[in-house]
Design an enzyme around this catalytic site. Structure first.
Site, PDB file in Angstrom:
ATOM      1  N   LYS A   1       0.843  -1.203   0.000  1.00 27.39           N
ATOM      2  CA  LYS A   1       0.000   0.000   0.000  1.00 27.39           C
ATOM      3  C   LYS A   1       0.878   1.252   0.000  1.00 27.39           C
ATOM      4  O   LYS A   1       0.693   2.158  -0.792  1.00 27.39           O
ATOM      5  CB  LYS A   1      -0.918  -0.030   1.231  1.00 27.39           C
ATOM      6  CG  LYS A   1      -1.830   1.164   1.327  1.00 27.39           C
ATOM      7  CD  LYS A   1      -2.852   0.992   2.431  1.00 27.39           C
ATOM      8  CE  LYS A   1      -3.600   2.303   2.657  1.00 27.39           C
ATOM      9  NZ  LYS A   1      -4.634   2.205   3.665  1.00 27.39           N
TER      10      LYS A   1
ATOM     11  N   GLU B   1      10.365  -4.599   4.912  1.00 26.76           N
ATOM     12  CA  GLU B   1      10.495  -6.008   4.515  1.00 26.76           C
ATOM     13  C   GLU B   1      10.202  -6.181   3.029  1.00 26.76           C
ATOM     14  O   GLU B   1      10.942  -6.833   2.284  1.00 26.76           O
ATOM     15  CB  GLU B   1       9.514  -6.882   5.314  1.00 26.76           C
ATOM     16  CG  GLU B   1       9.796  -6.996   6.793  1.00 26.76           C
ATOM     17  CD  GLU B   1       9.108  -5.903   7.606  1.00 26.76           C
ATOM     18  OE1 GLU B   1       8.783  -4.838   7.045  1.00 26.76           O
ATOM     19  OE2 GLU B   1       8.913  -6.143   8.819  1.00 26.76           O
TER      20      GLU B   1
ATOM     21  N   GLY C   1      -5.058  -1.770   4.819  1.00 30.38           N
ATOM     22  CA  GLY C   1      -4.233  -2.893   4.360  1.00 30.38           C
ATOM     23  C   GLY C   1      -4.885  -4.243   4.615  1.00 30.38           C
ATOM     24  O   GLY C   1      -4.984  -5.090   3.726  1.00 30.38           O
ATOM     25  N   ARG C   2      -5.374  -4.440   5.849  1.00 31.01           N
ATOM     26  CA  ARG C   2      -5.938  -5.762   6.188  1.00 31.01           C
ATOM     27  C   ARG C   2      -7.313  -5.974   5.583  1.00 31.01           C
ATOM     28  O   ARG C   2      -7.882  -7.058   5.678  1.00 31.01           O
ATOM     29  CB  ARG C   2      -5.963  -5.937   7.701  1.00 31.01           C
ATOM     30  CG  ARG C   2      -6.660  -4.815   8.448  1.00 31.01           C
ATOM     31  CD  ARG C   2      -6.327  -4.849   9.938  1.00 31.01           C
ATOM     32  NE  ARG C   2      -6.872  -3.717  10.663  1.00 31.01           N
ATOM     33  CZ  ARG C   2      -6.256  -2.543  10.800  1.00 31.01           C
ATOM     34  NH1 ARG C   2      -5.088  -2.343  10.216  1.00 31.01           N
ATOM     35  NH2 ARG C   2      -6.798  -1.569  11.492  1.00 31.01           N
TER      36      ARG C   2
ATOM     37  N   GLU D   1      -5.250  -6.567  14.635  1.00 36.58           N
ATOM     38  CA  GLU D   1      -4.716  -5.249  14.265  1.00 36.58           C
ATOM     39  C   GLU D   1      -5.835  -4.203  14.308  1.00 36.58           C
ATOM     40  O   GLU D   1      -5.600  -3.026  14.533  1.00 36.58           O
ATOM     41  CB  GLU D   1      -4.075  -5.292  12.863  1.00 36.58           C
ATOM     42  CG  GLU D   1      -3.160  -4.118  12.594  1.00 36.58           C
ATOM     43  CD  GLU D   1      -2.278  -4.272  11.365  1.00 36.58           C
ATOM     44  OE1 GLU D   1      -1.094  -4.628  11.496  1.00 36.58           O
ATOM     45  OE2 GLU D   1      -2.777  -4.052  10.241  1.00 36.58           O
TER      46      GLU D   1
ATOM     47  N   HIS E   1      -6.169 -32.733  17.647  1.00 34.35           N
ATOM     48  CA  HIS E   1      -5.033 -33.519  18.141  1.00 34.35           C
ATOM     49  C   HIS E   1      -3.912 -32.617  18.627  1.00 34.35           C
ATOM     50  O   HIS E   1      -2.761 -33.055  18.742  1.00 34.35           O
ATOM     51  CB  HIS E   1      -4.545 -34.459  17.033  1.00 34.35           C
ATOM     52  CG  HIS E   1      -5.579 -35.491  16.691  1.00 34.35           C
ATOM     53  ND1 HIS E   1      -5.697 -36.674  17.369  1.00 34.35           N
ATOM     54  CD2 HIS E   1      -6.586 -35.473  15.776  1.00 34.35           C
ATOM     55  CE1 HIS E   1      -6.719 -37.368  16.871  1.00 34.35           C
ATOM     56  NE2 HIS E   1      -7.283 -36.649  15.908  1.00 34.35           N
TER      57      HIS E   1
ATOM     58  N   LYS F   1       8.793  -0.685  14.595  1.00 36.61           N
ATOM     59  CA  LYS F   1       9.441  -0.355  13.317  1.00 36.61           C
ATOM     60  C   LYS F   1      10.528   0.694  13.533  1.00 36.61           C
ATOM     61  O   LYS F   1      11.620   0.587  12.978  1.00 36.61           O
ATOM     62  CB  LYS F   1       8.406   0.212  12.329  1.00 36.61           C
ATOM     63  CG  LYS F   1       7.474  -0.815  11.706  1.00 36.61           C
ATOM     64  CD  LYS F   1       6.589  -0.133  10.663  1.00 36.61           C
ATOM     65  CE  LYS F   1       5.407  -1.004  10.274  1.00 36.61           C
ATOM     66  NZ  LYS F   1       4.434  -0.316   9.436  1.00 36.61           N
TER      67      LYS F   1
HETATM   68  O1  F6P Z   1       2.906  -3.145   9.848  1.00 38.28           O
HETATM   69  C1  F6P Z   1       1.544  -3.223   9.672  1.00 38.28           C
HETATM   70  C2  F6P Z   1       1.123  -2.809   8.294  1.00 38.28           C
HETATM   71  O2  F6P Z   1       1.105  -1.427   8.209  1.00 38.28           O
HETATM   72  C3  F6P Z   1      -0.220  -3.421   7.982  1.00 38.28           C
HETATM   73  O3  F6P Z   1      -1.272  -2.697   8.424  1.00 38.28           O
HETATM   74  C4  F6P Z   1      -0.133  -3.581   6.511  1.00 38.28           C
HETATM   75  O4  F6P Z   1      -1.061  -4.514   6.079  1.00 38.28           O
HETATM   76  C5  F6P Z   1       1.288  -4.033   6.343  1.00 38.28           C
HETATM   77  O5  F6P Z   1       1.992  -3.312   7.307  1.00 38.28           O
HETATM   78  C6  F6P Z   1       1.877  -3.855   4.979  1.00 38.28           C
HETATM   79  O6  F6P Z   1       1.903  -2.518   4.559  1.00 38.28           O
HETATM   80  P1  F6P Z   1       2.107  -2.127   3.056  1.00 38.28           P
HETATM   81  O7  F6P Z   1       1.019  -2.729   2.254  1.00 38.28           O
HETATM   82  O8  F6P Z   1       2.101  -0.634   3.031  1.00 38.28           O
HETATM   83  O9  F6P Z   1       3.454  -2.666   2.615  1.00 38.28           O
END
Ligand code: F6P
Length: 568
Positions: free
Chosen positions: A213, A219, A273-274, A360, A391, A516
């Site tokens: 987003k 990462e 995002g979620r 979240e 199990h 972060k």
């Molecule tokens: O760290 C949480 C977050 O901001 C989430 O809300 C989001 O889904 C994810 O990181 C990834 O963010 P992006 O789509 O901006 O890479």
């Protein structure tokens, strides 16, 4: 705003608090014997049956929860969401994931603009692009068809698409459409995840979709740079244009990264995002794998539940009932966790997705107006497909702590198996557990029953089950693309209902920021220590000790090593 604005100050809240004692005097064994009560606790919609008769609730409880919904202005809050108001106040954004699956001719406005038109412009672009890749008219730099897709993204840019992909992987119609193709997901910045993802892949036939987003997530961006290196070191830098595309709200950063804006797919700030799996975040990779028509069915299933949620009376409104019952369990009965137990291996990634959607969204400490909450919001979600969970952690659920359970099953299996001579089909065997477990939790097993069975006296306490453990059951016709869309939307809206009642902002996530920024400080230190031998400074004793150990034990790694990719 005065603290009386908190829902806990309402009469409806106090009524529910006072009602807990009454419920504590009852046992699910007796509640379940009231057939009229049970009948009233079943709701059907569009092929789905919700049975919540095994909740520790009476019809009076339900009425009190509906009163709470009224006191929390739930209907107004739902309307404000669908009307595109900026209900995500800390980010000054509307929350319109429902627009992502609205029919082409729908009108949903955000800031005076009908966003449904923008949504369909992107969906049309995805359909066109995915058709070209799938038909082989868009090929890689060496002229080969792109059969394999690696989607890079994390959190909401990963978990929803992974859940839907996993659910479709064994669905016959979707399988047929995906023949000869692969879709993989690279999320973790751990280089092991890269190694796993590129194993067996050939850059010549691989398309990389970078999903972010913000297009700034550490990462994802390092993984994107790594995959860009994987492609360009093998096919040359010019190959990136043919082998990398992007999904983002930040198209300027996409271009800066080196991806042709023509090959990027937009979404908007009003998609959390979620809550983004129905945007290009999910629709692009899934359409590349299964074709757009399958994904459109998924969108239609979600849209059907959106309409139900928006227009159905609360007494028969599945997401509303589920949300209210969760508030009842967490806040009033004091059960902090919830187990999500799909009796379908196809839904193996559902619980991990809902963990993010729910935790979240609702794991907050203050109200939407910034007041400290005098009660807990959110719940701890976890789960595994039944019967695997049986199990594993069901021991605790049956005889340890009370964890309200969601049992999710389907009438028809995606992959039926019948063996001649077996008592039941394999799906019936699975579903026998789906039907049995809720009763085991509700009824338990008494000392008297055990004595009648002549159980040795010293074992009686160990074999006793207290019962009175709440659960609910959701039965779907099957898990095809449409049903998967329904399931997703039910849980998304349930989480929103909980947040609306608790009076929090379910659509921001400030809690993920501190970690972060501290990681940024560590990253700087690692760089300075490795490259210039700078001493570790600005950390507490514990972190300093750990960092020293880490640096000393890896001192053999050169300060500026040449580029290296996994040796797989
Ligand atoms: O760290 C949480 C977050 O901001 C989430 O809300 C989001 O889904 C994810 O990181 C990834 O963010 P992006 O789509 O901006 O890479």
């Amino acid at each position: 705003m005065p603290s009386s604005a908190l829902i806990s100050a309402s009469q409806a809240w106090r009524d529910l608090k006072g009602h807990v004692d009454e419920i504590d005097k009852t046992h699910l064994r007796s509640l379940m014997s009231d057939v009229d009560r049970c009948k009233s606790m079943m709701v059907e919609f569009d092929g789905i049956l919700l049975d919540f008769s095994r909740q520790r609730a009476t019809l009076e409880t339900m009425q009190k929860l509906l009163n709470l919904a009224e006191a929390a202005h739930l209907k107004e809050k739902i309307d404000r969401m669908f009307n595109g108001e900026h209900i995500n106040s800390t980010e000054n954004r509307s929350v319109l994931h429902v627009a992502l699956r609205a029919p082409r001719d729908a009108v949903i406005n955000s800031d005076g603009k009908n966003v449904v038109q923008d949504v369909w412009q992107v969906l049309d672009k995805i359909q066109d692009f995915s058709d070209r890749v799938r038909s082989g008219s868009w090929v890689g730099a060496t002229g080969k068809e792109l059969k394999d897709v690696v989607a890079i993204g994390i959190g909401g840019s990963f978990l929803g698409p992974l859940f839907v992909h996993t659910a479709l992987q064994t669905e016959p119609e979707a399988m047929e459409c995906a023949k000869g193709r692969q879709l993989r997901f690279l999320a973790n910045v751990d280089p092991i995840d890269i190694a796993r993802n590129i194993t067996g892949l050939n850059p010549e036939t691989t398309l990389v979709v970078v999903v972010s987003k913000t297009f700034t997530t550490a990462e994802t961006m390092l993984n994107a740079r790594t995959m860009r290196e994987w492609i360009s070191s093998s096919l040359g830098p010019q190959a990136v244009a043919k082998h990398m595309v992007a999904v983002s709200t930040n198209l300027a950063l996409v271009e800066k990264f080196g991806i042709d804006p023509k090959n990027s797919f937009a979404f908007w700030d009003w998609v959390g995002g979620r809550y983004s799996v129905c945007s290009a975040v999910g629709v692009l990779p899934l359409s590349l794998q299964y074709g757009f028509p399958i994904v459109e069915k998924f969108l239609k299933g979600a849209s059907s539940v959106d309409n139900h949620f928006y227009s159905t009376h609360f007494e028969k409104n599945i997401p509303v009932l589920l949300g209210l019952l969760s508030v009842w369990n967490v806040t009033f009965l004091g059960y902090p966790a919830r187990a999500i137990l799909p009796y379908s291996q196809a839904l193996e990634k559902f619980a991990p997705h809902i963990q993010q959607v729910s935790m979240e969204s609702n794991g907050k400490g203050v109200s939407i107006d910034g007041l400290p909450l005098p009660y807990e919001s959110g719940e701890i979600d976890f789960g595994e497909p039944g019967t695997n969970g049986q199990h594993s952690f069901y021991q605790l659920i049956h005889q340890g702590q009370v964890v309200p359970c969601d049992f999710i099953g389907a009438v028809k299996s995606q992959q039926p198996v019948y063996l001649k001579g077996e008592v039941v089909s394999n799906h019936d065997e699975l579903m026998s557990n789906f039907f049995a477990q809720p009763d085991a939790l509700a009824y338990g097993k008494t000392q008297e029953q055990l004595e009648k069975e002549n159980v040795a006296r010293d074992l009686v306490p160990h074999k006793t089950f207290s019962g009175n453990r709440p659960s609910l059951s959701l039965l779907f016709p099957s898990f095809n693309a449409y049903n998967i869309g329904q399931l997703l939307a039910i849980y998304e809206h349930r989480v929103a209902v909980q947040g609306f009642v608790w009076g929090i902002n379910s659509f921001d996530q400030w809690g993920v920021e501190l970690g972060k920024s501290l990681a940024t400080q560590v990253r700087k230190q690692l760089n300075a220590s490795r490259k210039n031998g700078e001493p570790i400074e600005g950390f507490n004793f514990s972190t300093k000790t750990l960092l020293s150990k880490y640096l000393e034990a890896s001192a053999d790694i050169p300060a500026d090593p040449p580029t290296a990719l996994p040796k797989i």
